[in-house]
Design an enzyme around this catalytic site. Structure first.
Site, short mmCIF file in Angstrom:
data_model
loop_
_atom_site.label_atom_id
_atom_site.label_comp_id
_atom_site.label_asym_id
_atom_site.label_seq_id
_atom_site.Cartn_x
_atom_site.Cartn_y
_atom_site.Cartn_z
N ASP A 120 0.85 -1.19 0.00
CA ASP A 120 0.00 0.00 0.00
C ASP A 120 0.89 1.23 0.00
OD1 ASP A 120 -2.49 -1.34 0.06
OD2 ASP A 120 -2.36 -1.58 2.23
N ASP A 139 -6.90 -1.37 -4.71
CA ASP A 139 -7.97 -1.06 -3.75
C ASP A 139 -8.91 0.00 -4.31
OD1 ASP A 139 -6.70 -2.79 -1.94
OD2 ASP A 139 -5.63 -1.15 -0.96
#
Length: 164
Positions: A120, A139
């Site tokens: 991330d 995401d």
């Protein structure tokens, strides 16, 4: 042989997958774990974070089994999405939603398979008081796809109510 409609949506899913993986590799090559770069001070950072769990680090500390569970789940859902795309490739909004979810699911599944965690790097926050969990392009694609699916379901409901 793939029909053109299905190929178009699979191509979009592939584009999401490639952008996701390329961005993750670029961030990992540039940043040390936990390092942050403020792009919009007080609001938006790039950072390198690892998530061994699912959304919002759900089950991140579960001991390792979640890697295989979420990978298997993503691959199973991806196969089901391809089936749905074959059936609904002419329904633009629905197929767009499915393609975005497919590309995102596969992008995160690749991370889990190869690394044991998801990379991330997008961090939204308010000054130093509130931080949204770090996320990535996969995401984002999954969330946009989910929103489009909800919109599509409401629009479909409205059409069926007019007919009734």
């Amino acid at each position: 042989m793939l029909n053109r409609g299905l190929a178009r949506w699979l191509g979009l899913a592939l584009l999401v997958l490639v952008l996701d993986q390329a961005s993750k590799h670029a961030i990992e090559a540039t940043f040390q774990f936990g390092e942050q770069l403020a792009l919009i001070p007080g609001f938006f950072n790039l950072t390198l974070a690892y998530n061994p769990g699912a959304a919002f680090s759900f089950l991140a500390d579960a001991g390792g089994w979640q890697r295989y569970f979420f990978t298997t789940l993503a691959l199973g859902v991806s196969l089901f999405i391809v089936f749905l795309l074959k059936k609904h490739h002419a329904e633009t909004r629905y197929a767009l939603a499915l393609a975005l979810i497919l590309g995102g699911a596969l992008g995160n599944a690749i991370d889990r398979m190869l690394l044991g965690h998801v990379i991330d790097f997008i961090q939204i926050h308010y000054q130093q008081r509130w931080y949204y969990p770090a996320f990535n392009i996969a995401d984002s694609a999954i969330c946009i796809g989910a929103v489009l699916m909800v919109i599509d379901s409401f629009r479909g409901q409205a059409k069926s109510e007019k007919v009734a």
